[in-house]
Enzyme design. Structure first.
Site, PDB file in Angstrom:
ATOM      1  CG  HIS A 153     -19.214  56.028 -51.170  1.00  7.13           C
ATOM      2  ND1 HIS A 153     -19.209  57.315 -51.402  1.00  7.13           N
ATOM      3  CD2 HIS A 153     -18.298  55.734 -50.230  1.00  7.13           C
ATOM      4  CE1 HIS A 153     -18.186  57.973 -50.864  1.00  7.13           C
ATOM      5  NE2 HIS A 153     -17.584  57.114 -50.128  1.00  7.13           N
ATOM      6  CG  HIS A 169     -12.557  52.660 -49.413  1.00  5.35           C
ATOM      7  ND1 HIS A 169     -11.536  53.777 -48.953  1.00  5.35           N
ATOM      8  CD2 HIS A 169     -13.674  53.685 -49.093  1.00  5.35           C
ATOM      9  CE1 HIS A 169     -11.930  54.793 -48.788  1.00  5.35           C
ATOM     10  NE2 HIS A 169     -12.978  55.064 -48.851  1.00  5.35           N
ATOM     11  CE  LYS A 215     -10.201  58.262 -51.056  1.00  3.67           C
ATOM     12  NZ  LYS A 215     -11.478  57.954 -50.971  1.00  3.67           N
TER      13      LYS A 215
END
Length: 280
Positions: A153, A169, A215
């Site tokens: 993730h 990220h 995003k």
């Protein structure tokens, strides 16, 4: 407003200072920020890539980066699709953990966690603890397939029902996806107190498209080593039992809100938010 967590700020700055594998802006890589991202996903504030240059030879010569990169292709990024973990992938996960545990950054993290009684002094035990937190598979939805883990993730990124980008990220994954024309960088998201970020900033908020989805805002460290992010998120995760933890810290000149979400005994997501951006 909540004040900064001074204990963690001090620790994270010590880690920043000993992070010898961190890439130096302008030397090991250069970024082109270009325009500001629009509110609508249709606008594109950046015609070119975010990463103009990255010294990939240097990256591949550093053990923690090399072992980290080998993990990025191990996942099925669509949620709801079961992950199949091969013995080879388990070995790769272990190589990565072995590599980061040799670094000063992770040694500082381990010492701190031992002092707080959140980890045992034995390195082998600590390594299994990290494995569980980051690599143990779980179902994103109740009672569903084992389709996710913290590492996937946070560092690789996932997509949810072709509607939403989750996670992603990490700057190395961003760079490699961009290089393969998989990511379209759409511009930066500015901080309130600073009209625009500059090319030496090592924490950025940005907008991008990936796998046909946008995003609207994602924040990420730029140039830091994988062990630095791993250490920060692990510490915050272990310090708190809350399902979502927000820790305000100051690292270098960056005022950040570190966000870590739990998924049971595992990391659900973790990322830095630059204070003063609209993503707070």
């Amino acid at each position: 407003r909540k004040s900064f967590n001074h204990e963690l700020s001090k620790l994270f700055n010590e880690m920043w200072d000993v992070d010898v594998n961190r890439f130096t802006p302008g030397k090991d890589y250069t970024i082109e920020l270009q325009g500001e991202a629009g509110n609508g996903a249709t606008q594109d504030g950046a015609a070119r890539r975010l990463f103009h240059y990255v010294n990939e030879e240097h990256m591949k010569s550093i053990k923690t980066f090399a072992t980290f990169i080998s993990l990025l292709d191990n996942y099925e990024t669509s949620t709801g699709v079961s992950e199949v973990v091969t013995p080879e992938e388990i070995a790769e996960n272990n190589h990565f953990l072995d590599a980061i545990l040799e670094t000063e950054v992770m040694k500082l993290a381990h010492q701190y966690l031992v002092k707080k009684n959140l980890a045992g002094p034995n390195l082998t035990d600590f390594k299994s603890q990290l494995y569980d937190i980051w690599f143990q598979l779980y179902a994103r939805k109740e009672g569903d397939r084992l389709d996710s883990c913290g590492f996937e993730h946070v560092f690789v990124g996932e997509t949810k029902r072709d509607k939403q980008i989750l996670g992603l990220h990490n700057w190395v994954q961003f760079y490699l996806q961009e290089k393969r024309n998989q990511i379209d960088y759409k511009g930066y998201v500015a901080r309130k107190n600073k009209s625009r970020p500059d090319k030496d900033d090592q924490v950025l908020s940005l907008q991008f498209a990936w796998k046909g989805l946008v995003k609207p805002i994602g924040s990420t460290f730029i140039g830091v080593s994988p062990e630095f992010e791993f250490a920060l998120y692990t510490i915050i995760f272990l310090l708190s039992k809350k399902s979502v933890t927000h820790e305000r810290v100051k690292i270098e000149e960056y005022e950040l809100q570190m966000v870590v979400c739990r998924h049971g005994q595992h990391i659900g997501t973790a990322y830095p938010v630059l204070l003063g951006t609209s993503s707070e």
